[in-house]
Write an enzyme that holds these catalytic residues in place. Sequence first.
Site, short mmCIF file in Angstrom:
data_model
loop_
_atom_site.label_atom_id
_atom_site.label_comp_id
_atom_site.label_asym_id
_atom_site.label_seq_id
_atom_site.Cartn_x
_atom_site.Cartn_y
_atom_site.Cartn_z
N HIS A 19 40.06 9.37 47.90
CA HIS A 19 41.22 10.16 48.03
C HIS A 19 42.03 9.63 49.68
O HIS A 19 42.96 10.49 49.12
CB HIS A 19 40.50 10.95 48.59
CG HIS A 19 40.43 12.20 47.90
ND1 HIS A 19 41.25 12.35 46.94
CD2 HIS A 19 40.22 14.08 48.59
CE1 HIS A 19 41.36 14.10 46.63
NE2 HIS A 19 40.56 14.40 47.37
N ASN A 66 42.09 19.80 50.83
CA ASN A 66 42.57 20.69 49.84
C ASN A 66 43.25 21.89 50.74
O ASN A 66 43.65 23.04 50.07
CB ASN A 66 41.66 21.16 49.06
CG ASN A 66 40.72 20.38 48.70
OD1 ASN A 66 41.47 19.34 47.92
ND2 ASN A 66 39.35 20.90 48.00
N ASP A 91 46.38 9.79 45.89
CA ASP A 91 45.86 8.88 44.87
C ASP A 91 45.63 10.42 43.81
O ASP A 91 45.74 10.88 43.80
CB ASP A 91 44.25 8.92 45.90
CG ASP A 91 43.67 10.83 45.29
OD1 ASP A 91 44.20 10.99 46.20
OD2 ASP A 91 42.64 11.23 44.69
N ASN A 112 43.84 19.47 44.59
CA ASN A 112 44.31 19.83 45.11
C ASN A 112 44.49 20.01 46.38
O ASN A 112 45.66 20.67 46.83
CB ASN A 112 43.18 20.03 45.67
CG ASN A 112 42.27 20.90 44.40
OD1 ASN A 112 42.57 21.67 43.44
ND2 ASN A 112 40.42 20.33 44.78
#
Length: 185
Positions: A19, A66, A91, A112
């Site tokens: 991530h 997020n 990513d 997200n």
Amino acid sequence: MKVVVGLGNPGSRYVGTRHNVGYAVVDLLAESPRAGRFQHRFQAQVAELGINDGKVLLVKPETFMNLSGRSVRQLVDFYQVALPDLLVVCDDINLPLGKLRIRVRGSHGGHNGLRDIQSHLGTAEYTRMRIGVGSPEPGEAVDHVLSRFRPSEQAVIVEAEETAVQAVGVWIDQGPEACMNQYNG
């Protein structure tokens, strides 16, 4: 002024995770001798990179993935950044490991961080560079993106991050079309 936002999660426990490839690319850019030190502003770590006659802001939101849109919106509003001058690096689990894909608009694709940025900006009209981090097993997406790369994947992802830095340079100097033509394989 141009802005390069690398998405990721803050904190040492997320360093090296799938991530956080966006953070990794921004960190590589910040290694330039023309880059200043990161400072905390706009709920992010922000550094200035001198390029030619202008500057590029290097940004790592600290709101967690997020909620990245809050930080990006604050920065865009404060500096009155035109959206064509915004690049978001993140990513992508839908791309093969190490593959880059640059787009000037489009959906969040289930990411997200991009979803939150699009929600806060009210548009999908900004450039994003996605870096393939490999596909998870069904139902394992969260564990996959929060995992570290396997030793067998390290060389591929290091090369992808270095290529992403080169692609950012092309985006800065020549624009998104040249960047896409050169790096979308």
